[in-house]
Design a protein around this motif. Structure first.
Motif, PDB file in Angstrom:
ATOM      1  N   GLN A 185      28.410  28.957  50.625  1.00 30.68           N
ATOM      2  CA  GLN A 185      29.337  29.675  49.765  1.00 30.68           C
ATOM      3  C   GLN A 185      29.949  30.832  50.535  1.00 30.68           C
ATOM      4  O   GLN A 185      29.234  31.615  51.159  1.00 30.68           O
ATOM      5  N   ILE A 186      31.261  30.896  50.477  1.00 27.52           N
ATOM      6  CA  ILE A 186      32.018  31.967  51.117  1.00 27.52           C
ATOM      7  C   ILE A 186      32.538  32.881  50.016  1.00 27.52           C
ATOM      8  O   ILE A 186      33.196  32.418  49.080  1.00 27.52           O
ATOM      9  N   MET A 187      32.226  34.160  50.107  1.00 26.19           N
ATOM     10  CA  MET A 187      32.703  35.147  49.149  1.00 26.19           C
ATOM     11  C   MET A 187      33.816  35.957  49.802  1.00 26.19           C
ATOM     12  O   MET A 187      33.637  36.494  50.897  1.00 26.19           O
ATOM     13  N   MET A 188      34.950  36.036  49.109  1.00 24.85           N
ATOM     14  CA  MET A 188      36.124  36.735  49.618  1.00 24.85           C
ATOM     15  C   MET A 188      36.600  37.753  48.585  1.00 24.85           C
ATOM     16  O   MET A 188      36.504  37.517  47.381  1.00 24.85           O
ATOM     17  N   TYR A 189      37.136  38.866  49.065  1.00 27.97           N
ATOM     18  CA  TYR A 189      37.792  39.821  48.176  1.00 27.97           C
ATOM     19  C   TYR A 189      39.163  39.268  47.823  1.00 27.97           C
ATOM     20  O   TYR A 189      39.805  38.595  48.643  1.00 27.97           O
ATOM     21  N   LEU A 190      39.633  39.548  46.618  1.00 31.81           N
ATOM     22  CA  LEU A 190      40.956  39.113  46.195  1.00 31.81           C
ATOM     23  C   LEU A 190      41.862  40.322  46.033  1.00 31.81           C
ATOM     24  O   LEU A 190      41.433  41.374  45.542  1.00 31.81           O
ATOM     25  N   ASP A 191      43.100  40.170  46.461  1.00 31.14           N
ATOM     26  CA  ASP A 191      44.106  41.228  46.397  1.00 31.14           C
ATOM     27  C   ASP A 191      45.244  40.810  45.473  1.00 31.14           C
ATOM     28  O   ASP A 191      45.415  39.623  45.180  1.00 31.14           O
ATOM     29  N   ASN A 192      46.047  41.787  45.078  1.00 24.28           N
ATOM     30  CA  ASN A 192      47.249  41.538  44.281  1.00 24.28           C
ATOM     31  C   ASN A 192      46.959  40.664  43.062  1.00 24.28           C
ATOM     32  O   ASN A 192      47.696  39.733  42.755  1.00 24.28           O
ATOM     33  N   VAL A 193      45.885  40.979  42.370  1.00 25.25           N
ATOM     34  CA  VAL A 193      45.472  40.199  41.198  1.00 25.25           C
ATOM     35  C   VAL A 193      46.401  40.528  40.035  1.00 25.25           C
ATOM     36  O   VAL A 193      46.642  41.696  39.735  1.00 25.25           O
ATOM     37  N   GLN A 194      46.900  39.469  39.382  1.00 27.60           N
ATOM     38  CA  GLN A 194      47.822  39.649  38.265  1.00 27.60           C
ATOM     39  C   GLN A 194      47.460  38.714  37.126  1.00 27.60           C
ATOM     40  O   GLN A 194      46.971  37.616  37.357  1.00 27.60           O
ATOM     41  N   GLY A 195      47.725  39.179  35.905  1.00 25.90           N
ATOM     42  CA  GLY A 195      47.498  38.368  34.722  1.00 25.90           C
ATOM     43  C   GLY A 195      46.382  38.928  33.860  1.00 25.90           C
ATOM     44  O   GLY A 195      45.791  39.965  34.160  1.00 25.90           O
ATOM     45  N   GLU A 196      46.122  38.230  32.773  1.00 24.85           N
ATOM     46  CA  GLU A 196      45.046  38.574  31.843  1.00 24.85           C
ATOM     47  C   GLU A 196      43.974  37.496  31.938  1.00 24.85           C
ATOM     48  O   GLU A 196      44.295  36.307  32.014  1.00 24.85           O
ATOM     49  N   VAL A 197      42.721  37.896  31.911  1.00 26.56           N
ATOM     50  CA  VAL A 197      41.615  36.946  32.040  1.00 26.56           C
ATOM     51  C   VAL A 197      41.549  36.036  30.814  1.00 26.56           C
ATOM     52  O   VAL A 197      41.501  36.512  29.676  1.00 26.56           O
ATOM     53  N   LYS A 198      41.570  34.735  31.086  1.00 26.63           N
ATOM     54  CA  LYS A 198      41.340  33.692  30.073  1.00 26.63           C
ATOM     55  C   LYS A 198      40.465  32.656  30.758  1.00 26.63           C
ATOM     56  O   LYS A 198      40.928  31.975  31.673  1.00 26.63           O
ATOM     57  N   ILE A 199      39.212  32.548  30.353  1.00 28.11           N
ATOM     58  CA  ILE A 199      38.292  31.651  31.042  1.00 28.11           C
ATOM     59  C   ILE A 199      38.481  30.192  30.619  1.00 28.11           C
ATOM     60  O   ILE A 199      38.934  29.903  29.523  1.00 28.11           O
ATOM     61  N   SER A 200      38.077  29.306  31.520  1.00 24.34           N
ATOM     62  CA  SER A 200      38.138  27.870  31.267  1.00 24.34           C
ATOM     63  C   SER A 200      36.886  27.411  30.522  1.00 24.34           C
ATOM     64  O   SER A 200      35.971  28.203  30.263  1.00 24.34           O
ATOM     65  N   ASP A 201      36.812  26.121  30.241  1.00 29.07           N
ATOM     66  CA  ASP A 201      35.651  25.550  29.553  1.00 29.07           C
ATOM     67  C   ASP A 201      34.400  25.514  30.433  1.00 29.07           C
ATOM     68  O   ASP A 201      33.313  25.220  29.935  1.00 29.07           O
ATOM     69  N   GLU A 202      34.553  25.779  31.732  1.00 27.52           N
ATOM     70  CA  GLU A 202      33.395  25.775  32.631  1.00 27.52           C
ATOM     71  C   GLU A 202      32.463  26.955  32.368  1.00 27.52           C
ATOM     72  O   GLU A 202      31.314  26.946  32.802  1.00 27.52           O
TER      73      GLU A 202
END
Length: 134
Positions: free
Chosen positions: A85-102
């Motif tokens: 597993q590779i963990m990466m930081y995320l930049d320029n995040v946009q939007g509102e959180v809406k989770i999937s069925d997972e």
């Protein structure tokens, strides 16, 4: 016969308060059911891991993001497979959180809150490796 390897990518999304976005795995998940983890998922055959991370973040949280800096990599050995597993930081995040069925839930959490939760094997390994500071 040895267990197959899979490649998984996870994204670290932080809000303006420095809290980290975590999601709760579905109870029927094959690995770490009902545990909290970083959003992300499997890299498909022939897919670049950065493209997979952007795709998985969109699928699981409905957020758009760019891949930032590397955080950490770990290996997990499960009964049926092994994963890197590779963990990466995320930049320029946009939007509102809406989770999937997972997943069944999500939250913004600081490290003190995360320490109180039932977290996935991989998240626990990363946080211990990073001295609980990501």
């Amino acid at each position: 016969m040895s267990k197959p390897y899979g490649l998984t990518v996870r994204g670290i999304v932080k809000n303006d308060n420095g809290e980290i976005l975590i999601v709760k795995r579905h109870p029927k998940s094959r690995t770490d059911p009902e545990m909290w983890e970083l959003p992300g998922g499997k890299v498909e055959k022939g897919e670049f891991f950065a493209d997979a991370l952007v795709r998985e973040i969109k699928e699981e949280t409905d957020l758009d993001a760019d891949v930032g800096d590397f955080c950490e990599a770990i290996q997990n050995d499960y009964m049926h497979k092994r994963t890197v597993q590779i963990m990466m930081y995320l930049d320029n995040v946009q939007g509102e959180v809406k989770i999937s069925d997972e997943h069944t839930d999500w939250m913004w959490a600081d490290m003190e809150k995360i320490k109180e939760l039932e977290i996935s094997t991989s998240l626990k390994k990363v946080l211990k490796k990073k001295n609980w500071n990501i």
